[in-house]
Design an enzyme around this catalytic site. Structure first.
Site, PDB file in Angstrom:
ATOM      1  N   HIS A 152       0.815  -1.221   0.000  1.00 59.75           N
ATOM      2  CA  HIS A 152       0.000   0.000   0.000  1.00 59.75           C
ATOM      3  C   HIS A 152       0.846   1.268   0.000  1.00 59.75           C
ATOM      4  CE1 HIS A 152      -3.675  -2.258   1.909  1.00 59.75           C
ATOM      5  NE2 HIS A 152      -3.434  -2.616   0.674  1.00 59.75           N
ATOM      6  N   GLU A 202      -0.024  -2.548   7.565  1.00 58.80           N
ATOM      7  CA  GLU A 202      -0.840  -1.542   8.248  1.00 58.80           C
ATOM      8  C   GLU A 202      -0.459  -1.415   9.716  1.00 58.80           C
ATOM      9  OE1 GLU A 202      -4.997  -2.413   7.622  1.00 58.80           O
ATOM     10  OE2 GLU A 202      -4.623  -2.999   5.535  1.00 58.80           O
ATOM     11  N   GLU A 213      -4.201   4.040   1.922  1.00 58.23           N
ATOM     12  CA  GLU A 213      -5.304   4.143   2.873  1.00 58.23           C
ATOM     13  C   GLU A 213      -5.234   5.400   3.728  1.00 58.23           C
ATOM     14  OE1 GLU A 213      -5.684   0.384   4.908  1.00 58.23           O
ATOM     15  OE2 GLU A 213      -6.337  -0.620   3.064  1.00 58.23           O
ATOM     16  N   ASP A 221      -1.829  -5.022  10.665  1.00 59.52           N
ATOM     17  CA  ASP A 221      -2.177  -6.021   9.659  1.00 59.52           C
ATOM     18  C   ASP A 221      -0.875  -6.335   8.935  1.00 59.52           C
ATOM     19  OD1 ASP A 221      -3.033  -7.636   7.624  1.00 59.52           O
ATOM     20  OD2 ASP A 221      -4.328  -6.151   6.648  1.00 59.52           O
ATOM     21  N   GLU A 274      -3.476  -8.933  12.431  1.00 54.64           N
ATOM     22  CA  GLU A 274      -4.201  -9.515  11.302  1.00 54.64           C
ATOM     23  C   GLU A 274      -3.223 -10.194  10.344  1.00 54.64           C
ATOM     24  OE1 GLU A 274      -6.777  -6.628   9.416  1.00 54.64           O
ATOM     25  OE2 GLU A 274      -6.646  -7.651   7.484  1.00 54.64           O
ATOM     26  N   ASP A 314      -7.737 -12.562   7.499  1.00 54.58           N
ATOM     27  CA  ASP A 314      -8.312 -11.798   6.372  1.00 54.58           C
ATOM     28  C   ASP A 314      -8.141 -12.629   5.093  1.00 54.58           C
ATOM     29  OD1 ASP A 314      -8.871 -10.054   4.284  1.00 54.58           O
ATOM     30  OD2 ASP A 314      -7.182  -8.728   4.648  1.00 54.58           O
ATOM     31  N   LYS A 345     -15.113  -8.621   4.521  1.00 55.29           N
ATOM     32  CA  LYS A 345     -15.072  -7.721   3.358  1.00 55.29           C
ATOM     33  C   LYS A 345     -16.116  -8.174   2.344  1.00 55.29           C
ATOM     34  CE  LYS A 345     -10.082  -6.643   3.360  1.00 55.29           C
ATOM     35  NZ  LYS A 345      -8.770  -7.210   2.943  1.00 55.29           N
ATOM     36  N   HIS A 361     -12.938  -2.024   4.927  1.00 57.42           N
ATOM     37  CA  HIS A 361     -12.850  -1.417   3.591  1.00 57.42           C
ATOM     38  C   HIS A 361     -11.844  -2.191   2.749  1.00 57.42           C
ATOM     39  CE1 HIS A 361      -9.014   1.083   4.654  1.00 57.42           C
ATOM     40  NE2 HIS A 361      -8.993  -0.127   5.177  1.00 57.42           N
ATOM     41  N   LYS A 396     -12.451  -1.428  10.337  1.00 53.75           N
ATOM     42  CA  LYS A 396     -11.224  -0.748   9.907  1.00 53.75           C
ATOM     43  C   LYS A 396     -11.487  -0.137   8.549  1.00 53.75           C
ATOM     44  CE  LYS A 396      -8.344  -4.074   7.480  1.00 53.75           C
ATOM     45  NZ  LYS A 396      -6.962  -4.470   7.229  1.00 53.75           N
TER      46      LYS A 396
HETATM   47  P1  PGA Z   1      -6.444  -4.767   0.434  1.00 50.93           P
HETATM   48  O1  PGA Z   1      -5.903  -4.448   1.889  1.00 50.93           O
HETATM   49  O2  PGA Z   1      -7.749  -4.102   0.281  1.00 50.93           O
HETATM   50  O3  PGA Z   1      -5.380  -4.229  -0.466  1.00 50.93           O
HETATM   51  O4  PGA Z   1      -6.555  -6.276   0.347  1.00 50.93           O
HETATM   52  C1  PGA Z   1      -6.696  -4.464   3.031  1.00 50.93           C
HETATM   53  C2  PGA Z   1      -6.307  -5.591   3.959  1.00 50.93           C
HETATM   54  O5  PGA Z   1      -5.396  -6.390   3.665  1.00 50.93           O
HETATM   55  O6  PGA Z   1      -6.915  -5.730   5.005  1.00 50.93           O
HETATM   56 ZN    ZN Z   2      -5.672  -7.550   5.667  1.00 47.78          ZN
END
Ligand code: PGA
Ligand code: ZN
Length: 424
Positions: free
Chosen positions: A155, A164, A207, A244, A285, A312, A337, A365, A388
């Protein structure tokens, strides 16, 4: 009964400037819109996001998904009576006919599902979160926000392996106070990073978190800890930390490349636990690769009740994978998600499955977002207790936080989850 009179879609842009799907559905109470998000560190087991390939938009166009909405999906659901959202979602799933929505595209199906949820809630005279509360059979709760204020991994353009670095302002009585605290810390972090590393350090990632020139996990956690104190709060009292790792992104040939080391799963587990003993971490995460159910389970056992362990990419909001995680005791929480699974009903099914097994759930998100604020209502309505949705900055992130402020303002009777979500 619900009847949609028209269903259509367009190609729009997401927060990274890539194409995504916008959907409109019409029926009794009027016309309703939804916009579909898109990930970068996507899990292997996610439902398929249909992209056009070819030259336009570097192959990322979504005109095939758009035409599947305007064609096959519209044909399947327009003009028919459905008893509710679940039946609309089921009709699209049947028409697609594949296990991962690869015929029509999860991006085609999801927008219709979200917009239909809005239409039905309006028809019922309720707000979206109220509809989602009755749909899920859960009491509404204002969620604790996990705010990603330093961005690494895929990211951002820096060297941090961990994707993250989040602050968790859980020690408040109201959501609005938690968000104020987060915003103050974000501004103090900006000042601190600028002072320490110069003006380039406050460039931001996907983000809305900063992307400073640091390479070690501890350096990022140190910077946040300083910002918390400078903002007048105590780390580990009102506000905690979370990460994360998105570890699939730094996993190669059985080893994890992180913080200048190449680590075996057991060594990585020790590394996380040592970070957790130095910093007030409450949640990690995706600490391991997305297939490593057993490594997750070993880590969860070693961490005990100290740390929430979230899956995730491990689960991709998919009930069969969550079932495996329940059986193996892999995690204590599931990230939720919408576009990993592709309909609102299945998203709620995954949430209820996890909660029924005693796990926490965190609505999330994607790194590629839009101004759609559906997930704010989803988190409140399904009573997950955690959300989140990035830094307290950038339009596509704050639109969700602002919707949460609005819900709390209009419905002061809905309580804030607070720190007790982490001791469940
Ligand atoms: P992504 O990242 O939307 O790029 O998958 C968010 C996450 O990993 O939680
Ligand atoms: Zn994640």
């Amino acid at each position: 009964m619900v009847k949609l009179t028209s269903v259509r879609a367009d190609q729009i842009l997401d927060s990274r400037g890539n194409p995504t799907v916008e959907t409109w559905v019409s029926g009794g109470p009027g016309e309703f819109r939804a916009q579909v998000p898109s990930g970068a560190s996507t899990g292997k087991h996610e439902a398929l996001e249909l992209r056009d390939g070819g030259m336009e938009f570097g192959g990322k166009g979504v005109l095939r998904a758009v035409s599947n909405v305007n064609g096959a999906i519209s044909e399947t659901i327009c003009g028919k009576e459905f008893s509710g959202l679940r039946e609309i979602d089921s009709a699209m799933i049947m028409r697609d006919g594949t296990p991962n929505k690869s015929a029509l595209g999860a991006n085609a199906i999801l927008g219709v599902s979200m917009a239909a949820a809005r239409l039905i809630s309006s028809e019922n005279g309720s707000e979206l979160f109220q509809f989602l509360s009755s749909f899920s059979g859960r009491d509404p709760v204002m969620p604790v926000p996990l705010l990603n204020i330093i961005n690494g991994g895929v990211h951002a353009g820096g060297e941090l392996a961990v994707q993250e670095f989040q602050i968790v302002p859980s020690g408040f009585v109201k959501f609005s106070d938690a968000l104020r605290c987060a915003s103050e810390i974000y501004q103090h972090l900006k000042t601190h990073l600028k002072k320490k590393f110069g003006p380039l350090a406050v460039n931001i990632g996907d983000e809305g978190g900063f992307a400073p020139p640091v390479s070690r996990t501890a350096e990022a956690l140190d910077a946040i800890t300083v910002a918390i104190s400078e903002a007048g709060y105590s780390p580990g009292k009102e506000v905690y930390l979370a990460i994360d790792a998105a570890a699939s992104e730094f996993y190669r040939n059985g080893k994890y490349r992180m913080d200048g080391m190449e680590l075996e799963p057991a060594e990585l587990s020790d590394h996380y636990l040592s970070l957790a003993s130095k910093y007030p971490l409450v949640s990690i995460e995706d600490p391991f690769d997305e297939e490593a159910f057993d490594d997750f389970a070993a880590f969860r056992a070693a961490a005990g009740k100290r740390l929430q362990v979230i899956g995730d990419d491990l689960y991709a909001t998919n009930t069969s994978r969550i079932r495996l995680g329940i059986e193996k005791k892999s995690t204590s929480a599931v990230l939720i998600k919408l576009n990993q699974i592709g309909t609102v009903s299945e998203t709620v099914d995954s949430t209820l499955l996890a909660i029924g097994a005693g796990m926490n759930t965190v609505v999330s998100h994607r790194s590629g977002e839009t101004a759609d604020d559906f997930i704010a209502d989803l988190a409140v309505g399904t009573g997950t207790g955690q959300i989140k949705t990035g830094a307290p900055a950038r339009g596509e992130r704050v639109v969700k936080y602002n919707r949460l402020l609005e819900i709390e303002r209009k419905h002061p009777e809905i309580g804030f989850a607070g720190h007790s979500v982490f001791s469940r």
